[in-house]
Design a protein around this motif. Sequence first.
Motif, PDB file in Angstrom:
ATOM      1  N   ILE A 102       0.859  -1.184   0.000  1.00  0.00           N
ATOM      2  CA  ILE A 102       0.000   0.000   0.000  1.00  0.00           C
ATOM      3  C   ILE A 102       0.895   1.233   0.000  1.00  0.00           C
ATOM      4  CG2 ILE A 102      -1.712   1.320   1.307  1.00  0.00           C
ATOM      5  CD1 ILE A 102      -2.733  -1.295   2.467  1.00  0.00           C
ATOM      6  N   ASP A 103       0.663   2.119  -0.936  1.00  0.00           N
ATOM      7  CA  ASP A 103       1.377   3.389  -0.973  1.00  0.00           C
ATOM      8  C   ASP A 103       0.861   4.247   0.183  1.00  0.00           C
ATOM      9  OD1 ASP A 103       2.316   5.977  -1.507  1.00  0.00           O
ATOM     10  OD2 ASP A 103       2.204   5.694  -3.689  1.00  0.00           O
ATOM     11  N   ALA A 104       1.742   4.581   1.101  1.00  0.00           N
ATOM     12  CA  ALA A 104       1.333   5.326   2.298  1.00  0.00           C
ATOM     13  C   ALA A 104       0.679   6.652   1.934  1.00  0.00           C
ATOM     14  CB  ALA A 104       2.537   5.564   3.205  1.00  0.00           C
ATOM     15  N   ARG A 105       1.026   7.205   0.786  1.00  0.00           N
ATOM     16  CA  ARG A 105       0.438   8.485   0.371  1.00  0.00           C
ATOM     17  C   ARG A 105      -0.994   8.327  -0.119  1.00  0.00           C
ATOM     18  NH1 ARG A 105       4.614   9.789  -4.205  1.00  0.00           N
ATOM     19  NH2 ARG A 105       3.942   7.634  -4.624  1.00  0.00           N
ATOM     20  N   GLN A 106      -1.363   7.093  -0.546  1.00  0.00           N
ATOM     21  CA  GLN A 106      -2.673   6.866  -1.147  1.00  0.00           C
ATOM     22  C   GLN A 106      -3.652   6.163  -0.211  1.00  0.00           C
ATOM     23  OE1 GLN A 106      -3.418   7.947  -4.211  1.00  0.00           O
ATOM     24  NE2 GLN A 106      -1.355   8.702  -4.641  1.00  0.00           N
ATOM     25  N   GLY A 107      -3.120   5.333   0.681  1.00  0.00           N
ATOM     26  CA  GLY A 107      -4.008   4.549   1.526  1.00  0.00           C
ATOM     27  C   GLY A 107      -4.673   3.428   0.743  1.00  0.00           C
ATOM     28  N   LEU A 108      -5.772   2.886   1.281  1.00  0.00           N
ATOM     29  CA  LEU A 108      -6.475   1.791   0.623  1.00  0.00           C
ATOM     30  C   LEU A 108      -7.180   2.289  -0.642  1.00  0.00           C
ATOM     31  CD1 LEU A 108      -5.984   0.429   3.396  1.00  0.00           C
ATOM     32  CD2 LEU A 108      -8.231  -0.659   3.120  1.00  0.00           C
ATOM     33  N   LEU A 109      -6.925   1.592  -1.756  1.00  0.00           N
ATOM     34  CA  LEU A 109      -7.556   1.916  -3.027  1.00  0.00           C
ATOM     35  C   LEU A 109      -8.439   0.746  -3.468  1.00  0.00           C
ATOM     36  CD1 LEU A 109      -4.483   3.472  -4.884  1.00  0.00           C
ATOM     37  CD2 LEU A 109      -6.309   4.680  -3.673  1.00  0.00           C
ATOM     38  N   THR A 110      -9.241   0.976  -4.497  1.00  0.00           N
ATOM     39  CA  THR A 110     -10.126  -0.084  -4.999  1.00  0.00           C
ATOM     40  C   THR A 110      -9.343  -1.328  -5.384  1.00  0.00           C
ATOM     41  OG1 THR A 110     -11.780   1.483  -5.807  1.00  0.00           O
ATOM     42  CG2 THR A 110     -11.758  -0.690  -6.824  1.00  0.00           C
ATOM     43  N   GLN A 111      -8.195  -1.135  -6.054  1.00  0.00           N
ATOM     44  CA  GLN A 111      -7.426  -2.299  -6.491  1.00  0.00           C
ATOM     45  C   GLN A 111      -6.829  -3.035  -5.304  1.00  0.00           C
ATOM     46  OE1 GLN A 111      -7.822  -3.609  -9.122  1.00  0.00           O
ATOM     47  NE2 GLN A 111      -6.011  -4.325 -10.213  1.00  0.00           N
ATOM     48  N   THR A 112      -6.495  -2.318  -4.226  1.00  0.00           N
ATOM     49  CA  THR A 112      -6.017  -2.982  -3.018  1.00  0.00           C
ATOM     50  C   THR A 112      -7.104  -3.894  -2.465  1.00  0.00           C
ATOM     51  OG1 THR A 112      -4.820  -0.930  -2.525  1.00  0.00           O
ATOM     52  CG2 THR A 112      -4.906  -2.612  -0.786  1.00  0.00           C
ATOM     53  N   ARG A 113      -8.325  -3.389  -2.433  1.00  0.00           N
ATOM     54  CA  ARG A 113      -9.442  -4.191  -1.937  1.00  0.00           C
ATOM     55  C   ARG A 113      -9.726  -5.362  -2.864  1.00  0.00           C
ATOM     56  NH1 ARG A 113     -11.111   1.191  -0.727  1.00  0.00           N
ATOM     57  NH2 ARG A 113     -11.494   1.499   1.518  1.00  0.00           N
ATOM     58  N   ARG A 114      -9.674  -5.109  -4.190  1.00  0.00           N
ATOM     59  CA  ARG A 114      -9.927  -6.185  -5.143  1.00  0.00           C
ATOM     60  C   ARG A 114      -8.901  -7.300  -4.968  1.00  0.00           C
ATOM     61  NH1 ARG A 114     -10.345  -3.476  -9.364  1.00  0.00           N
ATOM     62  NH2 ARG A 114     -12.548  -3.727  -9.853  1.00  0.00           N
ATOM     63  N   HIS A 115      -7.628  -6.931  -4.891  1.00  0.00           N
ATOM     64  CA  HIS A 115      -6.591  -7.954  -4.738  1.00  0.00           C
ATOM     65  C   HIS A 115      -6.738  -8.696  -3.413  1.00  0.00           C
ATOM     66  CE1 HIS A 115      -3.503  -6.369  -7.917  1.00  0.00           C
ATOM     67  NE2 HIS A 115      -4.653  -6.751  -8.434  1.00  0.00           N
ATOM     68  N   SER A 116      -7.096  -7.981  -2.366  1.00  0.00           N
ATOM     69  CA  SER A 116      -7.278  -8.639  -1.068  1.00  0.00           C
ATOM     70  C   SER A 116      -8.439  -9.613  -1.124  1.00  0.00           C
ATOM     71  CB  SER A 116      -7.515  -7.592   0.027  1.00  0.00           C
ATOM     72  OG  SER A 116      -6.405  -6.729   0.147  1.00  0.00           O
ATOM     73  N   TYR A 117      -9.512  -9.214  -1.793  1.00  0.00           N
ATOM     74  CA  TYR A 117     -10.662 -10.104  -1.913  1.00  0.00           C
ATOM     75  C   TYR A 117     -10.292 -11.345  -2.723  1.00  0.00           C
ATOM     76  CZ  TYR A 117     -15.423 -11.709  -2.661  1.00  0.00           C
ATOM     77  OH  TYR A 117     -16.559 -12.469  -2.695  1.00  0.00           O
ATOM     78  N   LEU A 118      -9.543 -11.162  -3.802  1.00  0.00           N
ATOM     79  CA  LEU A 118      -9.112 -12.298  -4.613  1.00  0.00           C
ATOM     80  C   LEU A 118      -8.191 -13.209  -3.815  1.00  0.00           C
ATOM     81  CD1 LEU A 118      -8.486 -10.496  -8.022  1.00  0.00           C
ATOM     82  CD2 LEU A 118     -10.259 -12.194  -7.541  1.00  0.00           C
TER      83      LEU A 118
END
Length: 635
Positions: free
Chosen positions: A135-151
């Motif tokens: 996770i880029d500390a400047r961006q925080g949680l993004l949609t793709q982070t959630r998508r990859h975590s769900y996958l």
Amino acid sequence: MSISNDLGAPSIEQYLHTQAHKSLLRFITCGSVDDGKSTLIGRLLYESKMLFEDQLATLAADSKSVGTQGDDLDFALLVDGLSAEREQGITIDVAYRFFATEKRKFIVADTPGHEQYTRNMVTGASTADVAVILIDARQGLLTQTRRHSYLVSLLGIRKIVVAINKLDMLDYSQEVFERIAHDYRAFAQRIGLDDIVCIPISALRGDNITTPSTNTPWYRGPVLIDYLDSVSIAGDMPTDPFRFPVQWVNRPNSEFRGYSGRIVGGSVRPGDRLRVLPSGKEATVARIVTQDGDLDLASNGQSVTLTLNEQIDISRGDVLCSTSDPAGVADQFEATIIWMSEEEMLAGRPCLLKIGAKTVSATLAPPKYKINVNTLEHLASKTLELNEIGVCTITLDQPISFDAYTQNRDMGGFILIDRISNNTIAAGLLHFALRRSQNIHWQAIEIDKRAHAALKGQRPAVLWFTGLSGAGKSTIANLVEKKLHALGRHSYLLDGDNVRHGLNKDLGFTDADRVENIRRVSEVAKLMVDAGLIVLVSFISPFRAERQMARELLDRGEFCEVFIDTPIAEAERRDPKGLYKKARRGDLKNFTGIDSPYETPEHPEIRIDTTTISSEDAAERIVAHLVANGVLLQA
């Protein structure tokens, strides 16, 4: 990297022995675009001393040439091998890299962060034990982070490292780290991930990668490499049920018959009684054969050849299981589908399903729901688009042996393949068999297709008329049926417009509805063939896949594709129903030939060019074809 033979250093043999007996950990790096995945892997390769001097020299030269990191080494260049990746500064393909520490060997998959390449990420995750989510500390949680975590959760990975990267750009803020860690854990809890370690890092500067960083004195947890070195991976226990998909029937000579493959669950010994699925036959293990000699025990992950005491029919794709706890057998399932094709899912369109070494024909029902990866809501949907995830019913043309994906990845994971292009269009995870797959059986009847046809003095067949609207399909099909009727033959004409007044009146003209339209008509035509009839089917049927599906429902020689080949300009000139004019005005959407495609037949049995032959002559030619091919037995 070099191996020394100086006094006190290990010999080559000792070194190789040590490497061979280290445990192996497979892990994946994932996250959103530009979170630093490739840089992290490059740093791990560099810190683990797995680079040769020429590689270091090349890296230094490439880093200077690219110039994105100033005077520092650009570690991402070690992994981003494609020229397109370097030009765009992103990862496109899945890159596998190998490195080792004193304790363990590693295979790491660097997967794409861009949404367009989510399918590549699924490929990398399918064999991983641990996921490192950046996770880029400047961006925080993004949609793709959630998508990859769900996958990751769907694919059965339970060990998660959340590497909160680029903290060096935020003065190593503890507050930012803790906020992102809290947000991630809250989301992870909702998708069933609870074994999580959050680590503050800078992949570029090396903070908390291999040694604790003085820039984060507030952090007391493990550094990344220590976690990877020590994390325990729960392997299959000896009590897990034995599973052995047969990849190859090994017959080097007339005296030896073995079954080769990789054990994907449990263990086996000579003398064990096994069941062969889906046939249900049983046999006893005689030998466990390997290149290095016979074994007394083989366990999960080993590739071996088994010989049996009994001679029974076993083919590639069959599964050998323990008799005490065999796998299930079914032909209908509920499954999670991860759609990977840029063309939307068309429910009812036949495709190929590959599970292990077995490939069968399959069709998907419309999704029960699709999943919003941000909110985890279940949304109503008739289809799935690229990278969407949904739950569907899937029906196969024959039973397969399986376990739920949550019980055994290898026995419950599959891919779907397009029958025409041979491209992978989806990945899937089996949940459970539908009860009706065991409760519904084919009822044997004594008056069969052959008896019906003999009574009529003909061989049943389907004449499938396809072509553009206005090509002349219905006109020619009607003339053919009149000639058959005059000859005393038993036929029936299924016309596209007529069927849409009854059986298919609930369907529109979207691609998905067109697929379902042809599926229903194909099943009706099959029933009529069983009744011994000559069936004339007059439908635009624009897609090759559906025409092929109709062909495969019938026995060899029973399907005759008749391509009424009329150029669109001529069909539009005729325009007997005024449909082309409406389509050109925009009043008629999804009209074949205008804003919906027509896929011309590649190898039709009969091709009729209506610009060179009259409808009457075309009908005569088709009847002559039926006579020549023995359909009209008494003609």
